[in-house]
Design a protein around this motif. Structure first.
Motif, PDB file in Angstrom:
ATOM      1  N   GLY A 581       0.719  -1.157  -0.114  1.00  0.00           N
ATOM      2  CA  GLY A 581      -0.126  -0.028  -0.180  1.00  0.00           C
ATOM      3  C   GLY A 581       0.764   1.226  -0.080  1.00  0.00           C
ATOM      4  O   GLY A 581       2.238   1.162   0.015  1.00  0.00           O
ATOM      5  N   SER A 582       0.083   2.321  -0.097  1.00  0.00           N
ATOM      6  CA  SER A 582       1.155   3.537  -0.104  1.00  0.00           C
ATOM      7  C   SER A 582       0.574   4.491   0.914  1.00  0.00           C
ATOM      8  O   SER A 582      -0.783   4.565   1.426  1.00  0.00           O
ATOM      9  CB  SER A 582       0.747   4.147  -1.683  1.00  0.00           C
ATOM     10  N   LEU A 583       1.528   5.361   1.405  1.00  0.00           N
ATOM     11  CA  LEU A 583       1.118   6.380   2.253  1.00  0.00           C
ATOM     12  C   LEU A 583       1.126   7.944   1.508  1.00  0.00           C
ATOM     13  O   LEU A 583       1.114   8.830   2.225  1.00  0.00           O
ATOM     14  CB  LEU A 583       2.274   6.436   3.364  1.00  0.00           C
ATOM     15  N   VAL A 584       1.076   8.159   0.275  1.00  0.00           N
ATOM     16  CA  VAL A 584       0.949   9.157  -0.605  1.00  0.00           C
ATOM     17  C   VAL A 584      -0.398   9.089  -1.050  1.00  0.00           C
ATOM     18  O   VAL A 584      -1.018   8.507  -1.842  1.00  0.00           O
ATOM     19  CB  VAL A 584       1.959   9.202  -1.755  1.00  0.00           C
ATOM     20  N   VAL A 585      -1.207  10.451  -0.708  1.00  0.00           N
ATOM     21  CA  VAL A 585      -2.455  10.729  -0.955  1.00  0.00           C
ATOM     22  C   VAL A 585      -2.751  10.690  -2.656  1.00  0.00           C
ATOM     23  O   VAL A 585      -3.847   9.944  -2.856  1.00  0.00           O
ATOM     24  CB  VAL A 585      -2.905  11.996  -0.320  1.00  0.00           C
ATOM     25  N   GLU A 586      -1.897  11.128  -3.330  1.00  0.00           N
ATOM     26  CA  GLU A 586      -2.168  11.145  -4.577  1.00  0.00           C
ATOM     27  C   GLU A 586      -1.985   9.822  -5.384  1.00  0.00           C
ATOM     28  O   GLU A 586      -2.905   9.354  -6.196  1.00  0.00           O
ATOM     29  CB  GLU A 586      -1.229  12.196  -5.423  1.00  0.00           C
ATOM     30  N   GLU A 587      -1.394   9.140  -4.794  1.00  0.00           N
ATOM     31  CA  GLU A 587      -1.179   7.710  -5.223  1.00  0.00           C
ATOM     32  C   GLU A 587      -2.385   6.881  -4.789  1.00  0.00           C
ATOM     33  O   GLU A 587      -3.004   6.071  -5.618  1.00  0.00           O
ATOM     34  CB  GLU A 587       0.127   7.099  -4.525  1.00  0.00           C
ATOM     35  N   ARG A 588      -2.938   7.177  -3.554  1.00  0.00           N
ATOM     36  CA  ARG A 588      -4.331   6.430  -3.308  1.00  0.00           C
ATOM     37  C   ARG A 588      -5.406   6.834  -4.125  1.00  0.00           C
ATOM     38  O   ARG A 588      -6.237   5.853  -4.734  1.00  0.00           O
ATOM     39  CB  ARG A 588      -4.441   6.704  -1.543  1.00  0.00           C
ATOM     40  N   ILE A 589      -5.402   8.240  -4.326  1.00  0.00           N
ATOM     41  CA  ILE A 589      -6.566   8.648  -5.113  1.00  0.00           C
ATOM     42  C   ILE A 589      -6.510   8.282  -6.777  1.00  0.00           C
ATOM     43  O   ILE A 589      -7.556   7.750  -7.351  1.00  0.00           O
ATOM     44  CB  ILE A 589      -6.622  10.249  -5.189  1.00  0.00           C
ATOM     45  N   LYS A 590      -5.131   7.982  -7.263  1.00  0.00           N
ATOM     46  CA  LYS A 590      -4.913   7.523  -8.654  1.00  0.00           C
ATOM     47  C   LYS A 590      -5.463   6.124  -8.416  1.00  0.00           C
ATOM     48  O   LYS A 590      -6.103   5.812  -9.519  1.00  0.00           O
ATOM     49  CB  LYS A 590      -3.256   7.478  -8.870  1.00  0.00           C
ATOM     50  N   GLN A 591      -5.122   5.391  -7.529  1.00  0.00           N
ATOM     51  CA  GLN A 591      -5.621   4.132  -7.640  1.00  0.00           C
ATOM     52  C   GLN A 591      -7.049   3.729  -7.365  1.00  0.00           C
ATOM     53  O   GLN A 591      -7.420   2.915  -8.016  1.00  0.00           O
ATOM     54  CB  GLN A 591      -4.978   3.187  -6.326  1.00  0.00           C
ATOM     55  N   VAL A 592      -7.773   4.344  -6.746  1.00  0.00           N
ATOM     56  CA  VAL A 592      -9.279   4.521  -6.511  1.00  0.00           C
ATOM     57  C   VAL A 592      -9.769   4.847  -8.017  1.00  0.00           C
ATOM     58  O   VAL A 592     -10.873   4.190  -8.336  1.00  0.00           O
ATOM     59  CB  VAL A 592      -9.688   5.299  -5.305  1.00  0.00           C
ATOM     60  N   ARG A 593      -9.362   6.046  -8.494  1.00  0.00           N
ATOM     61  CA  ARG A 593      -9.642   6.442  -9.764  1.00  0.00           C
ATOM     62  C   ARG A 593      -9.754   5.425 -10.654  1.00  0.00           C
ATOM     63  O   ARG A 593     -10.477   5.035 -11.564  1.00  0.00           O
ATOM     64  CB  ARG A 593      -8.968   7.593 -10.140  1.00  0.00           C
ATOM     65  N   LEU A 594      -8.538   4.555 -10.849  1.00  0.00           N
ATOM     66  CA  LEU A 594      -8.400   3.570 -11.823  1.00  0.00           C
ATOM     67  C   LEU A 594      -9.428   2.472 -11.447  1.00  0.00           C
ATOM     68  O   LEU A 594      -9.843   1.696 -12.408  1.00  0.00           O
ATOM     69  CB  LEU A 594      -6.935   3.066 -11.731  1.00  0.00           C
ATOM     70  N   GLU A 595      -9.574   2.145 -10.248  1.00  0.00           N
ATOM     71  CA  GLU A 595     -10.567   1.011 -10.086  1.00  0.00           C
ATOM     72  C   GLU A 595     -11.951   1.266 -10.563  1.00  0.00           C
ATOM     73  O   GLU A 595     -12.479   0.594 -11.014  1.00  0.00           O
ATOM     74  CB  GLU A 595     -10.410   0.614  -8.564  1.00  0.00           C
ATOM     75  N   ILE A 596     -12.162   2.634  -9.987  1.00  0.00           N
ATOM     76  CA  ILE A 596     -13.710   2.980 -10.547  1.00  0.00           C
ATOM     77  C   ILE A 596     -13.766   2.875 -11.953  1.00  0.00           C
ATOM     78  O   ILE A 596     -15.002   2.606 -12.590  1.00  0.00           O
ATOM     79  CB  ILE A 596     -13.991   4.268  -9.991  1.00  0.00           C
ATOM     80  N   ASP A 597     -12.717   3.545 -12.676  1.00  0.00           N
ATOM     81  CA  ASP A 597     -12.759   3.550 -14.349  1.00  0.00           C
ATOM     82  C   ASP A 597     -13.093   2.283 -14.723  1.00  0.00           C
ATOM     83  O   ASP A 597     -13.714   1.949 -15.668  1.00  0.00           O
ATOM     84  CB  ASP A 597     -11.612   4.210 -14.769  1.00  0.00           C
ATOM     85  N   PHE A 598     -12.207   1.218 -14.356  1.00  0.00           N
ATOM     86  CA  PHE A 598     -12.120  -0.142 -14.701  1.00  0.00           C
ATOM     87  C   PHE A 598     -13.463  -0.900 -14.751  1.00  0.00           C
ATOM     88  O   PHE A 598     -14.210  -1.464 -15.443  1.00  0.00           O
ATOM     89  CB  PHE A 598     -11.143  -1.084 -13.792  1.00  0.00           C
ATOM     90  N   ALA A 599     -14.173  -0.715 -13.302  1.00  0.00           N
ATOM     91  CA  ALA A 599     -15.375  -1.080 -13.163  1.00  0.00           C
ATOM     92  C   ALA A 599     -16.473  -0.536 -14.177  1.00  0.00           C
ATOM     93  O   ALA A 599     -17.409  -1.228 -14.609  1.00  0.00           O
ATOM     94  CB  ALA A 599     -15.914  -1.064 -11.591  1.00  0.00           C
TER      95      ALA A 599
END
Length: 604
Positions: A581-599
Motif C-alpha cells: 500500500g501507499s502513504l502518498v495521498v495522490e497515489e491512493r486517489i490514483k488507484q481508486v480512480r483507476l479501479e472505479i474507471d475499470f469497473a
C-alpha cells in the motif's frame, strides 16, 4: 513508478474537486501519543503535506513540527519517556526492512538510534527512563531476536528463536521486559515471557499448554508505577478477548470480571488506579473506566460509532479518535473539546452504514451495508472485503467505500469467519481450508444482497486489498459465475511463491493456518491458491501491486498475471513504487480512480 502530481494545498483549492477526492485529501490526524514523563510533548501522524508523516507537538506552546519527510511516508514512531527524542523506523520505499533512527523532539539531525544493529523487520520496541532501549528484530536468517541497547554501549542479544516473537513492554522502573512469542509453533496464539535485562527468565504464561484448544495471550502493559510487577494482559479463556492482571513476581492472576459482550481491551490510567476499557461489539465500540478500588465499571461518554484509539491523560480526562461510516474522524476529549483539529478543508460526510445479519454455513454472518443517497435498488454493488484476515470492518469512516457510494454503487462489507470481534471460535475457524471458508460466508451474503433487492446480480464487483485482494482473486476463480468484475490490491495470487518470498513472520502465520509448509502440505496450498483456479476466471480483473511489498511480494503477482496473459483474459495490472500500500495521498486517489474507471468500463 508513480510520482506525486501536486501538493495537497493546490488540489484542495480546485472548486470542481468531487467529494470522494476531498475525503482522501482532507488533512487528518492520528490519536496523539504523549511522553509518559512529559505529557505536553506528543507525536502524531498526519497527511497534511499529501504524504503521511510524523509530527511533533508541544501542547504547552501549541507548536507543531513535521519530524519526518520521505517520498513514501513514515508512520512508525515512538517518544522517549522524557519526551526529549523521537524514535522512528526508517525503511526503503515501504519494504518494512530497516533501522530505528533518533531525532531530538525540538528538531535536529537524525542519527541511528541503535548503532550496531543491522537492518531488519521491526518486532517491537520499548524505551526506558535511563536511556535503555529494548529492540525486537526479525530476519529470514536469524528468526526473532531481542536486543538490549544501553547508552554508550553496543547492543546485547538476550533472546533468539526461529518462531516469531516480539517486544511488548518494559516495566516502569526498566528492570523487566515482557515479550510475546510463538515458540510452540502457533503464530495465531502467542504465549508470554518476562525477562530481566540480562535475558534470564522471571515468569512464563502460556495458555497453549496442555489443552486441545489453543488460546492466545497479549500484553497490554506494565503498571505505570516503579516497583509494581503487575502486568495487564488479554486472554481468550472464555471464548473472547478480555483483560486480567498478572503479577509476574508472585504469579497471581486477577480476573476483572468485566461482563461485556464482544472483545474487551484495556490500558492503565497514568496513576495505576484504574483501567481505560475499550469494548468492541458488532462493529461498534465504546469506552469504560474500571476502578480497582470499587471494581466498578463507569461508561466514558462517546458518540455511537467506532473508537479507533483512546488514552487516559494525567488529569483524568480521556482523549479518543472517533468516527462513524457517515462522519469523518476527529480526536475528541471527555472534557468536551476537539483535541487536535488539522487546518484546511474538512472531509465531506458520507452515508450511514446499515447492519445485515445473514445465516451462513458456519453461523450468523454480520455484514455492513451502505446505499447510495439517491435511487432505489437493485444497485451495482461492490463487495469490499477486508484484509487481515484477523481484522474486522466497523462503523468507521472509510474514504474508499464512500467513493463507490458517490458513484452510485452499494457497498457491502462482510465480517467473514476469521474476522475479529465475534469471539475466538469465529476468528479461529480458518484452519486448513484457508480462503475457501471466508468465500462461503461472502457467497451467503451475496445471495442475501441479491434476493433482498439491494444488489443487481449482473453487476457484482468483488474487491479488496491484502487478504481481501487474495480473497478477490480466489473468489473469481472458485465462483466464476458470481462476479462481473474483480479488483485486487496487493493480493496473494500464488500462495506457494508468496510463502517463499514473504517476511518470516508471515511464513509462520501461513504454517499455522495451513498446517505446515508448501512442501509438507502441498494439497492445502494448492486448494487455497488463486493460481490454481486462474484458468476458470471469467470476470475482467484489475490488480495493483507495490514492487517493494514484503507481505504480498511482486513475483507471485507476476506469476498470476502471466497466466492471465497466456489465456488472453481481460485484465489490467498497475505496479507502483511502494510496499504493502501507499502513504502518498495522490497515489491512493490514483488507484481508486483507476479501479472505479475499470469497473465502469466493464459493467457498462
Amino acid at each position: 513508478m508513480t510520482e506525486n502530481t501536486g501538493s495537497a494545498a493546490q488540489d484542495m483549492s480546485m472548486p470542481s474537486m468531487p467529494d470522494w477526492e476531498k475525503r482522501f485529501r482532507a488533512p487528518r490526524v492520528s490519536l496523539p501519543d504523549w511522553a509518559e514523563d512529559a505529557p505536553d510533548r506528543a507525536l502524531f501522524v498526519s497527511n497534511a503535506t499529501g504524504t503521511y508523516e510524523l509530527y511533533a507537538w508541544d501542547r504547552a506552546t501549541g507548536v507543531q513540527r513535521q519530524a519526518t519527510d520521505r517520498p513514501n511516508g513514515t508512520t512508525e514512531g515512538v517518544l522517549t519517556p522524557d519526551g526529549e527524542s523521537i524514535w522512528w523506523f526508517s525503511d526503503t520505499d515501504g519494504d518494512e526492512f530497516g533501522v530505528w533512527m533518533r531525532q531530538p523532539f525540538a528538531g535536529g539531525e537524525d542519527q541511528p538510534a541503535a548503532p550496531g544493529l543491522q537492518a531488519s523487520y521491526p518486532a517491537g520496541l520499548a524505551l526506558g527512563r535511563d536511556g535503555t532501549a529494548v529492540v525486537g528484530r526479525s530476519t529470514d536468517e536469524d528468526g526473532s531476536t531481542v536486543h538490549v541497547v544501553r547508552p554508550g554501549a553496543g547492543p546485547v542479544e538476550i533472546y533468539r528463536h526461529r518462531e516469531s516473537a516480539g517486544v511488548a513492554d518494559l516495566s516502569h522502573d526498566g528492570t523487566l521486559i515482557a515479550i510475546e512469542h510463538t515458540e510452540h509453533g502457533d503464530a495465531m496464539h502467542s504465549a508470554l515471557r518476562v525477562l530481566r535485562l540480562d535475558g534470564t527468565a522471571v515468569a512464563d504464561l502460556d495458555d497453549t499448554e496442555g489443552g486441545t484448544v489453543e488460546l492466545g495471550l497479549e500484553v497490554l502493559g506494565f503498571a505505570p508505577v516503579d516497583g509494581d510487577t503487575r502486568l495487564l494482559v488479554r486472554h481468550q479463556r472464555r471464548g473472547r478477548w478480555e483483560p486480567m492482571v498478572w503479577d509476574v513476581a508472585s504469579g497471581q492472576e486477577t480476573e476483572l470480571g468485566i461482563e461485556l459482550p464482544g472483545d474487551v481491551s484495556a490500558e492503565w490510567y497514568p496513576d495505576g488506579s484504574a483501567l481505560l476499557v475499550s469494548h468492541s461489539f458488532e462493529a461498534r465500540s465504546e469506552l469504560w473506566r474500571y476502578d480497582f478500588a470499587t471494581r466498578q465499571l463507569v461508561e466514558v461518554p462517546a458518540p455511537a460509532g467506532s473508537v479507533l484509539g483512546a488514552t487516559a491523560r494525567p488529569d483524568g480526562s480521556v482523549e479518543y479518535l472517533w468516527s462513524s461510516a457517515a462522519e469523518p474522524p476527529v480526536v475528541r476529549s471527555t472534557s468536551g473539546r476537539v483535541v487536535l483539529d488539522p487546518p484546511g478543508m474538512k472531509a465531506p460526510a458520507s452515508v450511514p452504514v446499515e447492519d445485515a445479519w445473514v445465516e451462513g454455513p458456519g453461523g450468523r454472518i454480520h455484514a455492513l451495508v451502505q446505499r447510495p443517497a439517491t435511487g432505489e435498488g437493485p444497485f451495482p454493488t461492490v463487495f469490499e472485503i477486508h484484509g487481515g484476515p484477523t481484522w474486522h470492518d466497523s462503523d468507521a469512516f472509510a474514504a474508499g467505500p464512500a467513493a463507490w457510494v458517490d458513484h452510485g454503487y452499494a457497498v457491502v462489507r462482510v465480517n467473514y469467519r476469521g474476522s475479529t470481534g465475534y469471539g475466538r471460535e469465529w476468528t479461529d475457524a480458518l484452519k486448513h481450508r484457508v480462503g475457501l471458508i471466508e468465500l462461503e460466508d461472502i457467497a451467503a451474503v451475496r445471495e442475501w444482497a441479491v434476493s433482498s433487492g439491494l444488489a443487481d446480480p449482473a453487476k457484482l464487483v468483488l474487491a479488496g486489498g491484502s487478504w481481501g485482494g487474495y480473497l478477490t482473486l480466489l473468489g473469481l476463480g472458485t465462483q466464476p459465475e458470481a462476479w462481473a468484475v474483480g479488483l485486487a490490491a496487493v493480493p496473494v495470487a500464488d500462495y506457494v511463491t508468496a510463502y517463499h518470498d514473504e517476511m518470516e513472520a508471515l511464513k509462520a502465520m501461513d504454517r499455522t493456518l495451513l498446517g505446515g509448509t508448501p512442501e509438507e502440505v502441498p494439497e492445502r496450498y494448492e486448494a487455497s491458491s488463486p493460481l490454481t483456479y486462474v484458468d476458470a476466471v471469467r470476470a475482467p480483473v484489475y490488480i495493483s501491486a507495490g514492487v517493494n511489498d514484503p507481505r504480498c511480494p511482486i513475483r507471485q503477482v507476476e506469476n498470476y498475471v502471466e497466466r492471465l496473459e497466456a489465456r488472453g483474459a481481460a485484465y489490467e495490472v498497475y505496479r507502483y513504487d511502494a510496499g504493502h500500500g501507499s502513504l502518498v495521498v495522490e497515489e491512493r486517489i490514483k488507484q481508486v480512480r483507476l479501479e472505479i474507471d475499470f469497473a465502469a468500463r466493464h459493467l457498462g
